[in-house]
Design a protein around this motif. Sequence first.
Motif, PDB file in Angstrom:
ATOM      1  N   UNK A   1       0.473  -1.208  -0.117  1.00 34.48           N
ATOM      2  CA  UNK A   1       0.127   0.067   0.614  1.00 34.48           C
ATOM      3  C   UNK A   1       0.975   1.225  -0.324  1.00 34.48           C
ATOM      4  N   UNK A   2       2.014   0.801   0.750  1.00 39.39           N
ATOM      5  CA  UNK A   2       2.620   2.341   0.819  1.00 39.39           C
ATOM      6  C   UNK A   2       3.691   2.320  -0.869  1.00 39.39           C
ATOM      7  N   UNK A   3       3.939   1.566  -1.317  1.00 34.93           N
ATOM      8  CA  UNK A   3       3.867   1.485  -2.650  1.00 34.93           C
ATOM      9  C   UNK A   3       3.441   2.109  -3.759  1.00 34.93           C
TER      10      UNK A   3
ATOM     11  N   UNK B   1       1.244   6.742  -6.505  1.00 34.15           N
ATOM     12  CA  UNK B   1       0.325   7.864  -6.731  1.00 34.15           C
ATOM     13  C   UNK B   1       0.749   9.534  -6.027  1.00 34.15           C
ATOM     14  N   UNK B   2       1.646   9.888  -6.042  1.00 37.22           N
ATOM     15  CA  UNK B   2       1.407  10.691  -4.952  1.00 37.22           C
ATOM     16  C   UNK B   2       3.266  11.225  -6.089  1.00 37.22           C
ATOM     17  N   UNK B   3       3.064  10.632  -7.379  1.00 40.20           N
ATOM     18  CA  UNK B   3       4.454  11.596  -7.759  1.00 40.20           C
ATOM     19  C   UNK B   3       4.308  11.321  -8.985  1.00 40.20           C
ATOM     20  N   UNK B   4       2.691  10.671  -9.484  1.00 44.03           N
ATOM     21  CA  UNK B   4       1.722  10.443 -10.545  1.00 44.03           C
ATOM     22  C   UNK B   4       1.293  12.569 -10.551  1.00 44.03           C
ATOM     23  N   UNK B   5       0.895  12.154  -9.092  1.00 51.41           N
ATOM     24  CA  UNK B   5      -0.050  14.343  -8.737  1.00 51.41           C
ATOM     25  C   UNK B   5       0.724  15.064  -9.058  1.00 51.41           C
TER      26      UNK B   5
END
Length: 83
Positions: free
Chosen positions: A44-46, A51-55
């Motif tokens: 889940x952390x990965x 997702x944060x990187x994509x955002x």
Amino acid sequence: MTEPDPTDVALELAQLRGALDAGFARLDGRLALLDQRHDQTDKRLDEHDARLDRGEQRLWPLPSVAALVAVSALALSAWQFTH
């Protein structure tokens, strides 16, 4: 004081061994569950990190666009003021 019967001692040792085996089996089960939860948490952390990187990749042009709009508005205002 009388000597304990060897069969009683053997029975007690067998019961103690059974209790230890059962305790270790429960402990192994709990450790396996903790290991599984740890793996799920890592997954889940990965996923959240991805997702944060994509955002973050999508957000980088916003300050640039805002600066361009501000400069354009300033230039238009200056042009209108001079004419």
